[in-house]
Motif scaffolding. Structure first.
Motif, PDB file in Angstrom:
ATOM      1  N   UNK A 199      53.797   5.671  41.675  1.00  0.00           N
ATOM      2  CA  UNK A 199      54.840   4.649  41.753  1.00  0.00           C
ATOM      3  C   UNK A 199      56.205   5.323  41.840  1.00  0.00           C
ATOM      4  N   UNK A 200      57.232   4.614  42.338  1.00  0.00           N
ATOM      5  CA  UNK A 200      58.568   5.222  42.407  1.00  0.00           C
ATOM      6  C   UNK A 200      59.083   5.585  41.023  1.00  0.00           C
ATOM      7  N   UNK A 201      59.924   6.615  40.982  1.00  0.00           N
ATOM      8  CA  UNK A 201      60.504   7.035  39.708  1.00  0.00           C
ATOM      9  C   UNK A 201      61.493   5.988  39.219  1.00  0.00           C
ATOM     10  N   UNK A 202      61.521   5.713  37.904  1.00  0.00           N
ATOM     11  CA  UNK A 202      62.504   4.756  37.372  1.00  0.00           C
ATOM     12  C   UNK A 202      63.945   5.202  37.604  1.00  0.00           C
ATOM     13  N   UNK A 203      64.174   6.522  37.650  1.00  0.00           N
ATOM     14  CA  UNK A 203      65.531   7.035  37.830  1.00  0.00           C
ATOM     15  C   UNK A 203      65.548   8.007  38.999  1.00  0.00           C
ATOM     16  N   UNK A 204      66.475   7.765  39.935  1.00  0.00           N
ATOM     17  CA  UNK A 204      66.555   8.572  41.159  1.00  0.00           C
ATOM     18  C   UNK A 204      68.018   8.899  41.434  1.00  0.00           C
ATOM     19  N   UNK A 205      68.318  10.195  41.604  1.00  0.00           N
ATOM     20  CA  UNK A 205      69.688  10.654  41.835  1.00  0.00           C
ATOM     21  C   UNK A 205      69.705  11.485  43.113  1.00  0.00           C
ATOM     22  N   UNK A 206      70.653  11.183  44.013  1.00  0.00           N
ATOM     23  CA  UNK A 206      70.749  11.893  45.276  1.00  0.00           C
ATOM     24  C   UNK A 206      72.143  12.480  45.441  1.00  0.00           C
ATOM     25  N   UNK A 207      72.217  13.666  46.059  1.00  0.00           N
ATOM     26  CA  UNK A 207      73.493  14.332  46.292  1.00  0.00           C
ATOM     27  C   UNK A 207      73.374  15.188  47.544  1.00  0.00           C
ATOM     28  N   UNK A 208      74.415  15.982  47.855  1.00  0.00           N
ATOM     29  CA  UNK A 208      74.422  16.776  49.077  1.00  0.00           C
ATOM     30  C   UNK A 208      73.784  18.150  48.886  1.00  0.00           C
ATOM     31  N   UNK A 209      73.926  18.748  47.711  1.00  0.00           N
ATOM     32  CA  UNK A 209      73.341  20.055  47.454  1.00  0.00           C
ATOM     33  C   UNK A 209      73.146  20.255  45.961  1.00  0.00           C
ATOM     34  N   UNK A 210      72.132  21.037  45.637  1.00  0.00           N
ATOM     35  CA  UNK A 210      71.802  21.325  44.239  1.00  0.00           C
ATOM     36  C   UNK A 210      71.494  22.804  44.099  1.00  0.00           C
ATOM     37  N   UNK A 211      72.053  23.432  43.067  1.00  0.00           N
ATOM     38  CA  UNK A 211      71.699  24.795  42.678  1.00  0.00           C
ATOM     39  C   UNK A 211      71.017  24.721  41.321  1.00  0.00           C
ATOM     40  N   UNK A 212      69.809  25.270  41.248  1.00  0.00           N
ATOM     41  CA  UNK A 212      69.009  25.140  40.029  1.00  0.00           C
ATOM     42  C   UNK A 212      68.422  26.490  39.657  1.00  0.00           C
ATOM     43  N   UNK A 213      68.529  26.826  38.372  1.00  0.00           N
ATOM     44  CA  UNK A 213      67.885  28.010  37.833  1.00  0.00           C
ATOM     45  C   UNK A 213      66.669  27.541  37.030  1.00  0.00           C
ATOM     46  N   UNK A 214      65.489  27.567  37.627  1.00  0.00           N
ATOM     47  CA  UNK A 214      64.328  26.952  36.970  1.00  0.00           C
ATOM     48  C   UNK A 214      63.914  27.619  35.659  1.00  0.00           C
TER      49      UNK A 214
END
Length: 392
Positions: free
Chosen positions: A184-199
Motif C-alpha cells: 500500500x502507499x506510504x502514509x508519509x511521502x516527501x519529494x525534493x530535487x536532490x538528497x545526500x544521505x550517509x547511510x
C-alpha cells in the motif's frame, strides 16, 4: 591480487582431452567452474572480492560474463557491504564491473540498509557505484527512490538525483506495510530535487524545497519547507523555515518556523512561534507539537485562539483536526465583543459547529464572567440581570 587470466587457466572446464588438443578460436569464450577475484588494501587486509559459480571469459576482449555474482566490500579488514546481482560483466581483472538484474547492495550492521536497482556500475579502484535504473534505498521503515544514485562507498555517501522521494511507514501501526513491500502507499511521502544521505551515519540533507504528503483515513495533510536535514538512524528530520501545512478538506493550515519531524514517533514540533487555523478558528502560540498518528495539535505555551467576535487566551491548548474538538487549560480568558463579556476559567472545551465557528463550554470547572451592559433608556423598565451562560 589474483589476475583473472590466471584464474581462467587454473579453473577452466574442458571436455574429454584428446591426444591432439585443439586450440579454440579466439572468439570462443572459456567457461569456468567459478570466478574468485580478490584485492587487498595497502596494509594487506582484504579490500573487496567478487565470486561467481559460473563465468564465461573472452580472452581477446578481457571481458568475463559472470552468473549470480556475489561480492563483499571490506572496511578496515571487516565485511562492510554485501553485493549481489543476477549477472555481471567484469572488465579486465576488476577495473570495472557492470551488475545487472536484481542488484542488491546491503550495508551491514545494526538496522542494515539495502540499496536496490536493476543496473549498477561498480568501479572498485574509486570505491564508486553508480545505480542508474530504479535505484532505491531501504531500511525497516523508510524508502528513498530516485532516478540516479551515486554511492561513494569509502565516504559513506549516496547522492540521489532526479526527483528523489522519501517514504516512511509507521512501524507501530497495526497491520502497517513495511518499506520493503509494495502492499500500500506510504502514509508519509516527501519529494525534493536532490538528497545526500550517509547511510552508515544516518545524516540526510535536501538543500532545496521539499513537498510532503501525509495520508490518513479522513484526508490528507500537505507539507512544504525550504529544505530539510536530519539523521534517519537517530529518527529525526528538521524542516527548514518557512514551513507550511495545509489540510484542504478540513480548511486547516499551519505556518511555522524550523520544525522537527520525529520519524519514529510520528510527531512534528517547533519551539518557535507559529500561526494556524481550523475553519473559522485561528490560533497562534509560542510552541507547537503535532501528533500525526491522531492528527492532534498541542500548543504547550502561549495559546491564543480567535474567531469573529471572540478571543481566547490560555497557558496551553490542543485540538484534533478530524473531530474539530479542542481544549484550553491554565488561566483561560475568553473575551466576547457582545456586552464586553469576559469569562475566566481553569479550563474551557469546545468544538467546531456546522457554520465553522467554535462553541465553548466549561463542564465541571468554576467560571467567572463579567458583563458591561448598555445604559438603560429613559422610560424603559429596569430588567433584572440574568446569570451569564457557561456555553457561548
Amino acid at each position: 591480487m589474483k589476475r583473472l587470466a590466471g584464474v581462467a587457466i587454473a579453473l577452466i572446464v574442458s571436455g574429454c582431452v584428446s591426444s591432439k588438443p585443439k586450440v579454440p578460436p579466439p572468439s570462443e569464450p572459456f567457461v569456468f567452474k567459478s570466478l574468485d577475484l580478490e584485492q587487498q588494501d595497502a596494509k594487506g587486509r582484504p579490500a573487496w572480492n567478487l565470486k561467481s559459480p559460473e563465468t564465461r571469459y573472452d580472452i581477446t576482449r578481457q571481458v568475463a560474463q559472470a552468473r549470480q555474482p556475489r561480492g563483499t566490500v571490506f572496511k578496515r579488514g571487516k565485511a562492510n557491504i554485501r553485493i549481489s546481482a543476477t549477472s555481471a560483466t567484469v572488465i579486465g581483472d576488476g577495473q570495472a564491473i557492470q551488475l545487472e538484474g536484481d542488484v542488491e547492495i546491503t550495508l551491514l550492521g545494526q538496522n542494515p540498509v539495502r540499496i536496490t536497482g536493476e543496473q549498477a556500475r561498480w568501479i572498485p579502484s574509486q570505491s564508486l557505484m553508480l545505480i542508474d535504473r530504479k535505484p532505491a534505498a531501504l531500511d525497516r521503515q523508510s524508502r528513498i527512490t530516485a532516478q540516479l544514485a551515486t554511492y561513494y562507498l569509502d565516504r559513506d555517501l549516496i547522492e540521489l538525483r532526479g526527483s528523489p522521494v522519501l517514504e516512511q511507514w509507521d512501524p507501530k501501526a497495526k497491520g502497517a506495510a513495511k518499506a520493503n513491500t509494495k502492499a500500500k502507499p506510504a502514509p508519509l511521502r516527501v519529494q525534493t530535487a536532490q538528497v545526500d544521505w550517509k547511510p552508515e551515519q544516518g545524516d540526510l540533507k535536501a538543500p532545496q524545497q521539499v513537498r510532503g504528503l501525509r495520508r490518513d483515513k479522513d484526508g490528507q495533510l500537505n507539507l512544504t519547507a525550504s529544505a530539510l536535514n536530519g539523521n534517519l538512524r537517530e529518527g529525526f528530520v528538521d524542516l527548514i523555515a518557512p514551513v507550511q501545512m495545509r489540510d484542504p478538506k478540513r480548511k486547516g493550515w499551519l505556518n511555522a518556523q524550523q520544525t522537527r519531524w520525529l520519524i519514529n514517533d510520528q510527531q512534528l514540533s517547533s519551539d518557535q512561534p507559529f500561526q494556524g487555523a481550523f475553519n473559522k478558528l485561528q490560533g497562534e502560540g509560542q510552541q507547537f507539537k503535532v501528533d500525526l498518528a491522531t492528527s492532534t495539535v498541542f500548543i504547550p505555551a502561549g495559546c491564543n485562539l480567535s474567531q469573529p467576535t471572540e478571543q481566547l487566551t490560555a497557558q496551553r491548548c490542543q485540538w484534533n483536526w478530524p473531530t474539530g474538538r479542542f481544549q484550553a487549560q491554565g488561566d483561560v480568558v475568553l473575551r466576547r465583543q457582545a456586552y464586553k463579556q469576559i469569562t475566566r476559567s481553569s479550563e474551557l472545551r469546545g468544538s467546531i459547529s456546522k457554520d465553522g465557528t467554535a462553541v465553548f463550554s466549561s463542564p465541571g470547572a468554576k467560571v467567572n464572567s463579567q458583563f458591561t451592559l448598555p445604559p438603560a433608556q429613559k422610560g424603559a423598565k429596569q430588567q433584572g440581570r440574568s446569570a451569564p451562560a457557561v456555553r457561548f
